[in-house]
Design a protein around this motif. Structure first.
Motif, PDB file in Angstrom:
ATOM      1  N   ASP A  15      15.516 -14.880   5.788  1.00  0.00           N
ATOM      2  CA  ASP A  15      15.832 -13.450   5.499  1.00  0.00           C
ATOM      3  C   ASP A  15      15.422 -12.588   7.019  1.00  0.00           C
ATOM      4  O   ASP A  15      15.719 -11.756   7.175  1.00  0.00           O
ATOM      5  N   GLU A  19      17.364 -10.272   9.326  1.00  0.00           N
ATOM      6  CA  GLU A  19      16.932  -9.018   9.420  1.00  0.00           C
ATOM      7  C   GLU A  19      16.910  -8.724  10.876  1.00  0.00           C
ATOM      8  O   GLU A  19      17.353  -7.507  11.389  1.00  0.00           O
ATOM      9  N   TRP A  52      -0.812   1.227  -1.154  1.00  0.00           N
ATOM     10  CA  TRP A  52       0.031   0.376  -1.754  1.00  0.00           C
ATOM     11  C   TRP A  52      -0.182   0.335  -3.173  1.00  0.00           C
ATOM     12  O   TRP A  52       0.925   0.389  -3.811  1.00  0.00           O
ATOM     13  N   TRP A  66       8.842   1.966  -6.342  1.00  0.00           N
ATOM     14  CA  TRP A  66       8.654   2.119  -5.056  1.00  0.00           C
ATOM     15  C   TRP A  66       8.089   0.843  -4.495  1.00  0.00           C
ATOM     16  O   TRP A  66       6.919   0.767  -3.939  1.00  0.00           O
ATOM     17  N   ALA A  69       8.164  -3.071   1.026  1.00  0.00           N
ATOM     18  CA  ALA A  69       8.941  -4.049   1.534  1.00  0.00           C
ATOM     19  C   ALA A  69       8.029  -4.989   2.361  1.00  0.00           C
ATOM     20  O   ALA A  69       8.256  -6.174   2.592  1.00  0.00           O
ATOM     21  N   TYR A  70       7.289  -4.495   3.108  1.00  0.00           N
ATOM     22  CA  TYR A  70       6.408  -5.351   3.976  1.00  0.00           C
ATOM     23  C   TYR A  70       4.830  -5.173   3.873  1.00  0.00           C
ATOM     24  O   TYR A  70       4.142  -4.300   4.064  1.00  0.00           O
ATOM     25  N   ARG A  71       4.353  -6.176   3.126  1.00  0.00           N
ATOM     26  CA  ARG A  71       2.985  -6.244   2.723  1.00  0.00           C
ATOM     27  C   ARG A  71       2.367  -7.402   3.519  1.00  0.00           C
ATOM     28  O   ARG A  71       1.175  -7.750   3.305  1.00  0.00           O
ATOM     29  N   PRO A 272      10.931   0.781   0.489  1.00  0.00           N
ATOM     30  CA  PRO A 272      11.249  -0.266  -0.464  1.00  0.00           C
ATOM     31  C   PRO A 272      12.633  -0.808  -0.404  1.00  0.00           C
ATOM     32  O   PRO A 272      13.311  -1.169  -1.082  1.00  0.00           O
ATOM     33  N   TYR A 273      12.956  -0.966   0.965  1.00  0.00           N
ATOM     34  CA  TYR A 273      14.210  -1.597   1.653  1.00  0.00           C
ATOM     35  C   TYR A 273      13.969  -2.262   2.635  1.00  0.00           C
ATOM     36  O   TYR A 273      12.984  -1.895   3.463  1.00  0.00           O
ATOM     37  N   PRO A 274      14.854  -2.988   3.424  1.00  0.00           N
ATOM     38  CA  PRO A 274      14.802  -3.547   4.670  1.00  0.00           C
ATOM     39  C   PRO A 274      14.793  -2.414   5.961  1.00  0.00           C
ATOM     40  O   PRO A 274      15.510  -1.387   5.870  1.00  0.00           O
ATOM     41  N   TYR A 275      14.239  -2.719   6.938  1.00  0.00           N
ATOM     42  CA  TYR A 275      14.089  -1.740   8.222  1.00  0.00           C
ATOM     43  C   TYR A 275      15.389  -1.508   8.596  1.00  0.00           C
ATOM     44  O   TYR A 275      15.889  -0.246   9.019  1.00  0.00           O
ATOM     45  N   ASP A 277      18.114  -1.081   7.163  1.00  0.00           N
ATOM     46  CA  ASP A 277      18.777  -0.233   6.151  1.00  0.00           C
ATOM     47  C   ASP A 277      18.745   1.107   6.580  1.00  0.00           C
ATOM     48  O   ASP A 277      19.416   1.886   6.790  1.00  0.00           O
TER      49      ASP A 277
END
Length: 306
Positions: A15, A19, A52, A66, A69-71, A272-275, A277
């Motif tokens: 993934d 991306e 968060w 919400w 996406a990146y933790r 809450p979505y990929p960069y 996007d």
């Protein structure tokens, strides 16, 4: 390690590779070697954990599910941005109560020192120490400030901030300002407090976060009236935001006319979505490649002397 333990790691790696490829394809199509993202968040670990947790709980200022996406840990998040080809980014951080700004700024100064591709970012709060906090941060080398009127719930025209705003105007330092009423209105969000602020401090260099969502057109009007007012694209045009606060198609010509004062922002890692996007969403507004290059790199490079 069993095969079942390894499979999630392998999926995550695929993934991540996919991306990076998406972001690289976006940059390649525009002939951009790098991106500049003026709205990314890096904070002390304990502060980010609380942010968060607030998003996870869909707190009152969030108003909807919400999922972050990146933790990843800090170093991994920095590496992700670099892997996306982000040449320069910020460490947007903000206090929600008095007494926080100075120690947040001290942390951010340290982060900038160990992360040279981060624009040294600082913040302030409506409290008696505001001017001293801003002055100290400027002396430490801050190059951009963050003002969050929704979270801070303070009036930007509070007299306690007059000297701080004057210092920022004199230093010609941009202030990324969350002043729109999205995702949930605050007591001092919306265009009216900012219009009043600019009347009192017309030389301020404000970057209106989120394109002023959802009051897009009102904030475009302020930018048209004030040559030092800019806007960032944070979360704008994405399907996540369009479902709640769609950008009006009739305003697209105004975006084109302000091409030299719109900057890429993403809210990484708190999205809450990929960069990718966020980048793809920029291509949905019928703007040309020159506009996209200006937004994703050239405007910030000029403004920050990069």
């Amino acid at each position: 390690m069993t095969s079942t333990d390894a499979e999630p790691d392998a999926d995550a790696a695929r993934d991540a590779d996919a991306e990076r490829d998406r972001v690289a394809a976006f940059r390649s199509a525009l002939g951009l070697g790098h991106l500049i993202d003026v709205h990314t968040h890096f904070m002390p670990r304990q502060v980010l954990a609380k942010v968060w947790a607030y998003f996870d709980a869909a707190g009152p200022l969030v108003g909807r599910p919400w999922p972050i996406a990146y933790r990843q840990e800090e170093a991994e998040r920095v590496a992700l941005l670099r892997g996306f080809g982000v040449r320069t980014f910020t460490s947007m951080l903000y206090p929600h109560k008095p007494g926080m700004a100075r120690w947040l700024n001290d942390w951010s100064a340290g982060f900038a020192a160990r992360t040279p591709d981060c624009l040294h970012t600082a913040t302030f709060f409506a409290e008696p120490s505001a001017a001293d906090d801003v002055r100290r941060a400027v002396e430490q080398g801050a190059r951009v400030f963050k003002c969050h009127l929704q979270v801070g719930a303070y009036d930007p025209n509070d007299p306690v901030l007059d000297e701080a705003w004057s210092l920022l105007a004199d230093a010609a330092l941009p202030v990324v300002t969350h002043c729109g009423s999205g995702p949930v209105p605050g007591p001092h969000t919306g265009p009216a407090p900012i219009a009043a602020l600019l009347k009192r401090h017309p030389r301020l260099r404000l970057i209106v976060a989120h394109l002023g969502m959802p009051e897009y057109e009102d904030f475009l009007t302020l930018a048209e009236r004030h040559e030092d007012v800019m806007l960032d694209t944070t979360m704008a045009f994405t399907s996540f935001s369009e479902s709640a606060a769609p950008f009006p198609p009739r305003a697209r010509p105004r975006l084109a006319a302000l091409r030299d004062r719109i900057l890429l922002g993403t809210d990484f890692p708190n999205v809450p979505y990929p960069y990718a996007d966020a980048l793809d969403a920029l291509t949905t507004q019928d703007q040309d490649d020159a506009w996209l290059r200006a937004v994703c790199h050239d405007n910030a490079a000029r403004i920050f002397g990069l």
